[in-house]
Design a protein around this motif. Sequence first.
Motif, PDB file in Angstrom:
ATOM      1  N   PHE A  30       0.837  -1.204   0.000  1.00  9.38           N
ATOM      2  CA  PHE A  30       0.000   0.000   0.000  1.00  9.38           C
ATOM      3  C   PHE A  30       0.871   1.252   0.000  1.00  9.38           C
ATOM      4  CE2 PHE A  30      -2.007   3.435   2.403  1.00  9.38           C
ATOM      5  CZ  PHE A  30      -3.166   3.630   1.671  1.00  9.38           C
ATOM      6  N   LEU A  31       1.916   1.244   0.855  1.00 14.52           N
ATOM      7  CA  LEU A  31       2.789   2.407   0.935  1.00 14.52           C
ATOM      8  C   LEU A  31       3.580   2.593  -0.356  1.00 14.52           C
ATOM      9  CD1 LEU A  31       4.126   2.021   4.586  1.00 14.52           C
ATOM     10  CD2 LEU A  31       2.485   3.709   3.755  1.00 14.52           C
ATOM     11  N   LEU A  32       4.091   1.475  -0.879  1.00 16.58           N
ATOM     12  CA  LEU A  32       4.930   1.582  -2.070  1.00 16.58           C
ATOM     13  C   LEU A  32       4.111   2.005  -3.284  1.00 16.58           C
ATOM     14  CD1 LEU A  32       7.832   1.281  -2.952  1.00 16.58           C
ATOM     15  CD2 LEU A  32       7.412  -1.126  -3.460  1.00 16.58           C
ATOM     16  N   THR A  33       2.958   1.386  -3.475  1.00 12.48           N
ATOM     17  CA  THR A  33       2.139   1.756  -4.634  1.00 12.48           C
ATOM     18  C   THR A  33       1.536   3.149  -4.471  1.00 12.48           C
ATOM     19  OG1 THR A  33       0.192   0.671  -3.656  1.00 12.48           O
ATOM     20  CG2 THR A  33       1.562  -0.640  -5.153  1.00 12.48           C
ATOM     21  N   GLY A  34       1.389   3.595  -3.219  1.00 13.86           N
ATOM     22  CA  GLY A  34       0.797   4.911  -2.984  1.00 13.86           C
ATOM     23  C   GLY A  34       1.664   6.061  -3.436  1.00 13.86           C
ATOM     24  N   SER A  35       2.959   5.783  -3.678  1.00 16.65           N
ATOM     25  CA  SER A  35       3.849   6.861  -4.108  1.00 16.65           C
ATOM     26  C   SER A  35       4.089   6.847  -5.614  1.00 16.65           C
ATOM     27  CB  SER A  35       5.189   6.765  -3.370  1.00 16.65           C
ATOM     28  OG  SER A  35       5.825   5.528  -3.609  1.00 16.65           O
ATOM     29  N   ARG A  36       3.331   6.035  -6.336  1.00 13.96           N
ATOM     30  CA  ARG A  36       3.451   6.062  -7.796  1.00 13.96           C
ATOM     31  C   ARG A  36       2.720   7.267  -8.370  1.00 13.96           C
ATOM     32  NH1 ARG A  36       1.743   0.272 -10.146  1.00 13.96           N
ATOM     33  NH2 ARG A  36      -0.075   0.777  -8.868  1.00 13.96           N
ATOM     34  N   ALA A  37       3.204   7.727  -9.512  1.00 13.41           N
ATOM     35  CA  ALA A  37       2.573   8.865 -10.173  1.00 13.41           C
ATOM     36  C   ALA A  37       1.152   8.510 -10.622  1.00 13.41           C
ATOM     37  CB  ALA A  37       3.404   9.288 -11.380  1.00 13.41           C
ATOM     38  N   GLN A  38       0.266   9.485 -10.532  1.00 15.47           N
ATOM     39  CA  GLN A  38      -1.071   9.310 -11.071  1.00 15.47           C
ATOM     40  C   GLN A  38      -1.003   9.528 -12.579  1.00 15.47           C
ATOM     41  OE1 GLN A  38      -4.191  11.483  -9.129  1.00 15.47           O
ATOM     42  NE2 GLN A  38      -5.666  11.135 -10.777  1.00 15.47           N
ATOM     43  N   LEU A  39      -1.483   8.547 -13.353  1.00 17.01           N
ATOM     44  CA  LEU A  39      -1.328   8.578 -14.801  1.00 17.01           C
ATOM     45  C   LEU A  39      -2.591   9.005 -15.536  1.00 17.01           C
ATOM     46  CD1 LEU A  39       0.709   5.268 -15.309  1.00 17.01           C
ATOM     47  CD2 LEU A  39       1.553   7.585 -14.839  1.00 17.01           C
ATOM     48  N   ASP A  40      -3.761   8.788 -14.916  1.00 20.65           N
ATOM     49  CA  ASP A  40      -5.029   9.047 -15.606  1.00 20.65           C
ATOM     50  C   ASP A  40      -5.960   9.851 -14.712  1.00 20.65           C
ATOM     51  OD1 ASP A  40      -4.796   7.353 -18.150  1.00 20.65           O
ATOM     52  OD2 ASP A  40      -4.353   5.871 -16.601  1.00 20.65           O
ATOM     53  N   GLY A  41      -7.006  10.370 -15.320  1.00 18.34           N
ATOM     54  CA  GLY A  41      -8.038  11.046 -14.559  1.00 18.34           C
ATOM     55  C   GLY A  41      -7.932  12.554 -14.653  1.00 18.34           C
ATOM     56  N   GLU A  42      -8.462  13.202 -13.642  1.00 22.95           N
ATOM     57  CA  GLU A  42      -8.510  14.664 -13.616  1.00 22.95           C
ATOM     58  C   GLU A  42      -8.224  15.133 -12.205  1.00 22.95           C
ATOM     59  OE1 GLU A  42     -12.153  17.680 -14.036  1.00 22.95           O
ATOM     60  OE2 GLU A  42     -11.556  16.831 -15.987  1.00 22.95           O
ATOM     61  N   ARG A  43      -7.390  16.160 -12.080  1.00 25.04           N
ATOM     62  CA  ARG A  43      -7.068  16.731 -10.778  1.00 25.04           C
ATOM     63  C   ARG A  43      -7.315  18.238 -10.827  1.00 25.04           C
ATOM     64  NH1 ARG A  43      -6.909  13.465  -6.733  1.00 25.04           N
ATOM     65  NH2 ARG A  43      -5.707  15.066  -5.608  1.00 25.04           N
ATOM     66  N   HIS A  44      -7.892  18.764  -9.758  1.00 22.89           N
ATOM     67  CA  HIS A  44      -8.088  20.209  -9.621  1.00 22.89           C
ATOM     68  C   HIS A  44      -6.996  20.738  -8.696  1.00 22.89           C
ATOM     69  CE1 HIS A  44     -12.089  20.618 -11.600  1.00 22.89           C
ATOM     70  NE2 HIS A  44     -12.075  19.307 -11.378  1.00 22.89           N
ATOM     71  N   VAL A  45      -6.229  21.678  -9.191  1.00 19.81           N
ATOM     72  CA  VAL A  45      -5.030  22.115  -8.475  1.00 19.81           C
ATOM     73  C   VAL A  45      -4.986  23.624  -8.369  1.00 19.81           C
ATOM     74  CG1 VAL A  45      -3.630  20.089  -9.047  1.00 19.81           C
ATOM     75  CG2 VAL A  45      -3.748  22.000 -10.657  1.00 19.81           C
ATOM     76  N   ALA A  46      -4.408  24.097  -7.291  1.00 20.27           N
ATOM     77  CA  ALA A  46      -4.271  25.542  -7.070  1.00 20.27           C
ATOM     78  C   ALA A  46      -3.071  26.080  -7.837  1.00 20.27           C
ATOM     79  CB  ALA A  46      -4.121  25.822  -5.581  1.00 20.27           C
ATOM     80  N   GLY A  47      -3.195  27.287  -8.381  1.00 19.41           N
ATOM     81  CA  GLY A  47      -2.092  27.948  -9.051  1.00 19.41           C
ATOM     82  C   GLY A  47      -2.092  27.822 -10.554  1.00 19.41           C
TER      83      GLY A  47
END
Length: 810
Positions: A30-47
């Motif tokens: 869980f910890l190791l896979t949790g630090s992989r880059a997100q490759l798909d989808g949509e993210r709302h980000v500030a800036g």
Amino acid sequence: MKPRRHSRWLRGLLRLILGLVVLLLAAAAFLLTGSRAQLDGERHVAGLHGSARISRDALGVVTIEGANRADVSYALGYAHAQERFFDMDLMRRLPAGELAELVGPAALDTDLNHRRHRLRAVAAEAYAQLPPEQKQLVDSYRDGVNAGLADLRVRPWEYLLLGQRPQPWRAEDGFLVIAAMYLDLNEDGRDERELRFAQMRAVLPKPVVDFLLARGPDWEAPLQGELSPPPTLPDAAALDLRGNAATPAQAAVLSPAALELALASVDDGRRPGSNNFAVSGKLTASGTAILANDMHLGLRVPNIWFRTRLRYPDPAAPGGQRDANGVSLPGTPALVVGSNGQVAWGFTNSYGDWSDWVRVQRDPADPSRYKVPEGWASFEVHDEVIHIKGKPSQILKVEDTRWGPLLDKDTDGIPLALAWIGDRARGYNLGLMQLEHAASVHDALALGPTLGMPPQNLLAADSGGHIGWTIAGNSIPLRSGYDPQLPADWSQAGTGWQGWAAAEQYPRIEDPVDGRLWTANNRTVDGAALALLGSGGHDLGARAQQIRDDLRARTSFDPGDLLTVQLDDRALLLTRWQKLLQDTLAGQHDQDLDQLRQLTANWRGRADPDSVDYRLVRTFRTEVKQAVLAPFVARVKQKYPDFAWPKMEDPEAAVWMLLQQHPAYLLDPQYRDWNALLLACAHKVVDDLGKQPGGLAARSWGEFNRSGIRHPLSRVLPGFIAHFLDMPDEPLAGDGNMPRVATTGFGASERLDVMPGHEAESLLHMPGGQSDHPLSPYYGAGNEDWVQGRAAPLLPGPAQHTLTLQPAGG
């Protein structure tokens, strides 16, 4: 306890242990896979101001698309952070002297050396003086990095291993990444080479030092100007080694091991640098020029570069859409080398002289002051706090002068300050990003003198068929009143650096008559241009000469032809050494030497992995050069025990002249004559290599020359984990004095062959892969293409994953 009950108890205990193991493994996964880059989808980000898209192909090559360059910088920072944050952190901490805070006492010496430059303060000053448009790009990139880091479900796995938490990215950190390149390309900010020169000149007669350090004409290939004259052999009146037996005390100091260590740099193939060459449109079927670039650096997992495509609106671009392809450097928003569709550009280290040692005279009445042209000035004293993981912090006192920090002492004990352009804020900016908008070679070369970066050979090629060369870097010092190869007193008016070269003073070549240009860390110019740039340890030139001759051997080129030149592993430099070895062994009646003669008689002349003859001849050359230089090095080392042969100084010209002319007065007295020295070196090759398993016949080049591409943390991890993190350790073709540069853990960090406007026909491969996460599909992706020298396309393939970034609240 009854047997049946005991058995049930054991089974229950085993199930409990198994359950705990499964839980631990699940938690670790869980910890190791949790630090992989997100490759798909949509993210709302500030800036972010508008939407941006990050696409990845099968190798993880990213395509960044946005409505403007600032949003593209944001998205690139986001991708860099998710794939490479730990490596970016190392790159900023290294020059700042902040590694020990992360990894502990093992990095303390490195931190002490680098903190003396106070490069974090330099980076902060550089950021503060940026023009507003560059500052906006830096800020956008910073915000993207921090958003990408925050969007990881778990902090990067390296921090879990170290028990640390990543610190946010600061605006000035990108300039620390550039400072790391200054260190890598400029002797780690130490200029030990010129300290060694001073030690040599304090002991040996001037004609002898001039001879040993002379650049001969045999292997040079400048772009303009004349070849160097042959070395001038000093006569016996200057130095006579005959009867020069060492005293017992001297012999104790100069143990064979100490002398061997002092001579180790004589034949070191690890020279930070590059190959860069171009052919004009009159030599291609399309009429478009072609550029080749391979930058030679230490290799690691992941690679230092990040394969990148940037697409955004630009009214100056064909069709109003900028489409730039190449490699970026995580930690900065710039495309370092590549093509913008109109112009392609690349770099090699120029090996000009970018630092000088200054003799600093303290005021005898007040040691807090030092002499300057107008009288006395006070040292700036800084107490630098170095934090150390698991240990108390240390305080480093740094004394700074107007010229630079105190770092060493001259041969007579006088303190030395280092004047170095890497310590000047003016040497840092984002002008490199303007190359994305250059419409022609002429435009690209005009940008060269404005770029805040370590001074490089800038080569450019454009879609109109033009090619050109100049020096990139805005900090070429104008020197006056001293020898820049030795420490000097700058306390006299008119002595020292008197400003900076103007753009019109930079050497420049556009559209040479024969349509070919090449640089390979060699001397490129002579006369006034060479006096301006200086010599920081130019390459011998054999590599540049081989590239030049490869280009002259053809009259028509495509990108694949330039890749063939990059992969040329012919050992032209060693051909005369193979003949020398054969001549030395002729007529010898010694079984061991006879085997050496037979194994090197059939000279294939290539640094191929299965080549035994190449390895044996190369080892012979190294032994001979060290044996020839040993009495000179020993003399200097008797007075200065820390002396070693200056790095980046290949004594090929002097050694070869001695071997041809056989002056008895310059021969190490332990040998009867020069032939005895050669035979002793041949015997040493047999003794050192022949006693290993399989004997001489098993000593292939590939046994010695391995890829050695490792993760920064694998050296401190158990072997089975390190094996999982490192790239396969494979035999490599190539070596230092040929176009295909390759030594263990060092070599071409990318190979680019690009025809601007025809990117679909262009090539790029690199070692180590895109991602630093071992569970990523892009960990090590493309590495085997690099090892095998296979052509791979510059442009990304079809998108397999797409992540869309949207402004927060949008």
